[in-house]
Enzyme design. Structure first.
Site, mmCIF file in Angstrom:
data_model
loop_
_atom_site.group_PDB
_atom_site.id
_atom_site.type_symbol
_atom_site.label_atom_id
_atom_site.label_comp_id
_atom_site.label_asym_id
_atom_site.label_seq_id
_atom_site.Cartn_x
_atom_site.Cartn_y
_atom_site.Cartn_z
ATOM 1 N N GLU A 279 0.795 -1.223 0.000
ATOM 2 C CA GLU A 279 0.000 0.000 0.000
ATOM 3 C C GLU A 279 0.829 1.276 0.000
ATOM 4 O OE1 GLU A 279 -2.890 -0.232 3.140
ATOM 5 O OE2 GLU A 279 -3.744 -2.106 2.384
ATOM 6 N N SER B 231 -3.432 2.400 14.958
ATOM 7 C CA SER B 231 -4.558 1.546 14.594
ATOM 8 C C SER B 231 -5.016 0.784 15.828
ATOM 9 C CB SER B 231 -4.140 0.569 13.495
ATOM 10 O OG SER B 231 -3.609 1.235 12.376
ATOM 11 N N GLY C 227 -8.879 0.097 16.349
ATOM 12 C CA GLY C 227 -10.283 0.319 16.676
ATOM 13 C C GLY C 227 -11.093 -0.951 16.775
ATOM 14 N N GLU C 228 -10.668 -2.015 16.086
ATOM 15 C CA GLU C 228 -11.381 -3.285 16.140
ATOM 16 C C GLU C 228 -11.057 -4.057 17.424
ATOM 17 O OE1 GLU C 228 -12.347 -1.581 12.874
ATOM 18 O OE2 GLU C 228 -10.216 -2.026 13.086
ATOM 19 N N TRP D 204 -5.366 5.993 11.788
ATOM 20 C CA TRP D 204 -4.395 5.212 11.035
ATOM 21 C C TRP D 204 -4.126 5.697 9.614
ATOM 22 C CZ3 TRP D 204 -7.021 2.723 7.023
ATOM 23 C CH2 TRP D 204 -8.401 2.539 7.203
ATOM 24 N N ASN E 156 -13.399 4.378 13.816
ATOM 25 C CA ASN E 156 -14.629 3.872 14.428
ATOM 26 C C ASN E 156 -14.548 3.754 15.950
ATOM 27 O OD1 ASN E 156 -12.820 1.489 13.435
ATOM 28 N ND2 ASN E 156 -14.004 0.635 15.124
ATOM 29 N N ASP F 171 -19.191 0.836 11.404
ATOM 30 C CA ASP F 171 -17.753 0.909 11.123
ATOM 31 C C ASP F 171 -17.477 1.819 9.933
ATOM 32 O OD1 ASP F 171 -15.008 0.342 11.404
ATOM 33 O OD2 ASP F 171 -15.115 -1.227 9.909
ATOM 34 N N ASP G 96 -16.085 4.857 10.131
ATOM 35 C CA ASP G 96 -14.813 5.564 10.264
ATOM 36 C C ASP G 96 -14.894 7.052 9.867
ATOM 37 O OD1 ASP G 96 -13.331 3.569 11.347
ATOM 38 O OD2 ASP G 96 -11.969 3.322 9.674
ATOM 39 N N ASN H 191 -12.785 3.453 0.764
ATOM 40 C CA ASN H 191 -11.998 3.063 1.919
ATOM 41 C C ASN H 191 -10.736 3.904 1.970
ATOM 42 O OD1 ASN H 191 -10.462 1.118 3.855
ATOM 43 N ND2 ASN H 191 -12.541 0.313 3.778
ATOM 44 N N TRP H 192 -9.629 3.352 2.457
ATOM 45 C CA TRP H 192 -8.438 4.159 2.744
ATOM 46 C C TRP H 192 -7.771 4.700 1.499
ATOM 47 C CZ3 TRP H 192 -3.731 3.206 0.663
ATOM 48 C CH2 TRP H 192 -3.531 1.955 0.087
#
Length: 566
Positions: free
Chosen positions: A87, A198, A200-201, A249, A267, A309, A311, A395-396
């Site tokens: 990424e 990171s 959140g989950e 993140w 989230n 979720d 975000d 998404n990101w």
């Protein structure tokens, strides 16, 4: 940090330095100063994650343009040893190029030729990596002075000498495997390196932190979930702030005119909102921060009391627009909840919100605040169907913006989901969700999982749309040559006409699907385009029916960095 750990990392890096040696003396490394970062939009290189502090992803280069982009050829490439999501964008200073891999390798190349210079492999020995969502990825580096900076999966920030790869300092912010991880590309700003965590989950209480760029000493830390005695603390049930999520993140943006740092927040935890009544600040928000102290100037919440979720971490792009005849200094963000937000970045007031994907849970706005549909909220023994899925309308992977036309180029997802509440209790290092879910097709787009679309930021309205049968999980790059670059899941880098969306060129098929963030740079008069192929990330892990689509399921894996030029 323990001295033994520092020496271990130092020894590993020195042992892995390649014999290619330094670039010739006439191509020495130019220090990346505050002045250069402030003028990064005009630099010949690509000095930070989204090129400049505004986060635009726009380069003022026109050597490659609509008239000659069809002549692009591959000029060098590099294949990694990893079959995970890749990424990172290439970060370029002069003829030095830096790119990261999954599991925190950092590679330096000569930008014009691909000659390997050095490689640093971060020591993850003994790290379980069990609390990392989603995939063991890294999103790149920051440059400052003579150093290059990387955040790591075991919650460290490492500074390396950019010319040699020799470690300078190594600071750990959290223990690994208890809920926290770091996949963010750092942001260098005024003598500091800013990062977000990171987790959140996993119920980790999120924060943004600034480290001294010279020493690695922590300067400030801003928790994204306020304590009861802090502003916003009353938006949480008693004690819930300790496990409230709010990861940070993705890399933020910076406005020099107002000296304001903007950072998105993710989230809340657990996912099931009935377990935490209230707006749950500052989750799903953008924070406007004082970069010297981390103090909050203002905030805007994209999805109050989020239970899907959705975000708020997606990039925050700073651009001046004119809406309904009135000029604004705006911040724009294409949110996971399917809405494109334009916010006055001087005061945090909503300018407009427009749907860019099917959005049924967030229904509109009242007094500038988003309104959600109570019937779309899952609960114990209550299953709902809503759009978009938690993967988001986007998404990101970042948008880019043509700063001259105010048109944004948005990689888009067309998914919906079913979601049902479950009982859950917090345990450190274990998922903290309280919901089961399944990603399914958006009925409005029965033949397409994704798209690239152009949106006029002055109005929020679509200009053109390029539909894709496969999900579109790649960021976009816009140039003054009138070309937009983005890669597809089936392994083709596309060059679009920025005005019309017409495909002007497609690369030969890559060895994997594109997930990396494209960037561009110049060495001398020659312009280059670089991008990672390397399928992975959240879609194949969490994608439900989309991930089971045979065309998605059979996307080859393997990281491969490609560089193109005329």
């Amino acid at each position: 940090m323990k001295r033994s750990n520092f020496l271990r990392s130092t020894s590993l890096a020195v042992a892995l330095m390649l014999t290619g040696g330094a670039i010739a003396a006439e191509e020495t490394y130019a220090p990346v100063t505050d002045a250069r970062l402030g003028a990064a939009a005009k630099d010949a290189g690509w000095l930070m994650y989204r090129r400049d502090y505004t986060g635009s992803g726009y380069a003022p280069f026109d050597t490659i343009n609509t008239s000659n982009v069809a002549n692009l050829k591959q000029v060098w490439d590099y294949k990694t040893d990893f079959d995970m999501g890749h990424e990172s964008p290439a970060i370029v200073n002069g003829d030095y190029l830096f790119i990261t891999t999954p599991k925190n390798e950092l590679h330096a190349f000569q930008a014009s030729t691909g000659k390997p210079l050095w490689v640093y492999k971060h020591d993850l020995t003994g790290v379980g990596l069990k609390t990392i969502c989603c995939d063991v990825v890294n999103r790149g580096v920051a440059l400052y002075g003579d150093n290059v900076y990387m955040a790591t999966l075991d919650n460290r920030v490492v500074a390396l000498d950019a010319k040699t790869g020799k470690p300078v300092w190594n600071t750990q912010l959290e223990k690994p495997d208890v809920g926290y991880a770091m996949t963010v590309a750092p942001l260098a700003l005024k003598g500091k390196v800013v990062v977000g965590v990171s987790g959140g989950e996993y119920g980790a209480r999120g924060y943004i932190a600034a480290l001294d760029a010279s020493t690695g000493k922590e300067v400030w830390r801003r928790h994204t979930i306020p304590a009861p005695n802090e502003p916003g603390g009353d938006t949480w049930p008693e004690g819930a702030y300790k496990t409230g999520g709010g990861p940070a993140w993705l890399t933020g943006s910076y406005d020099a005119d107002t000296d304001t740092l903007f950072w998105g927040v993710g989230n809340p935890g657990p996912w099931l909102a009935t377990l935490r009544p209230g707006d749950n600040l500052y989750t799903d928000s953008v924070l406007a921060l004082d970069p010297a102290t981390g103090n909050i100037k203002w905030h805007y919440q994209y999805t109050p009391n989020d239970t899907w979720d959705y975000d708020g971490t997606n990039e925050q792009v700073l651009i001046d627009i004119t809406h309904e005849g009135k000029p604004y200094k705006a911040l724009v963000s294409a949110s996971r909840n399917g809405w494109l937000y334009a916010i006055d970045r001087t005061n945090g007031k909503l300018i407009y919100g427009e749907k860019f994907a099917t959005a049924t849970s967030v229904t509109g706005f009242k007094d500038g605040k988003p309104v959600t549909d109570p019937d779309k909220r899952p609960d114990i023994n209550k299953e709902i169907f809503t759009c978009p899925s938690f993967l988001g309308g986007k998404n990101w992977w970042p948008i880019s913006v043509d700063v001259k036309t105010q048109i944004a180029y948005v990689p888009t997802m067309h998914t919906c989901m079913t979601m049902k509440g479950n009982a859950v209790s917090y345990r450190a290092g274990l998922p903290f969700l309280g919901e089961s879910f399944k990603v399914v097709r958006d009925p409005a787009f029965p033949n397409h999982w994704g798209a690239v679309q152009a949106i006029d930021l002055n109005t929020g309205k679509q200009v053109w749309d390029f539909p894709s049968e496969l999900p579109w999980n790649d960021g976009t790059l816009t140039t003054a040559g009138g070309v937009v670059f983005s890669g597809s899941a089936d392994g083709y880098l596309h060059a679009f006409d920025a005005k019309t969306g017409k495909v002007l060129w497609k690369s030969p098929q890559a060895t994997s699907g594109f997930l990396g963030v494209p960037s561009t740079w110049k060495v001398g008069d020659k312009q280059y385009i670089g991008i990672y192929a390397g399928w992975g990330g959240g879609t194949p892990i969490w994608g439900g029916d989309m991930a089971k689509d045979p065309r998605v399921l059979n996307i080859p894996l393997g990281g491969h960095f490609y560089v193109f030029s005329l």
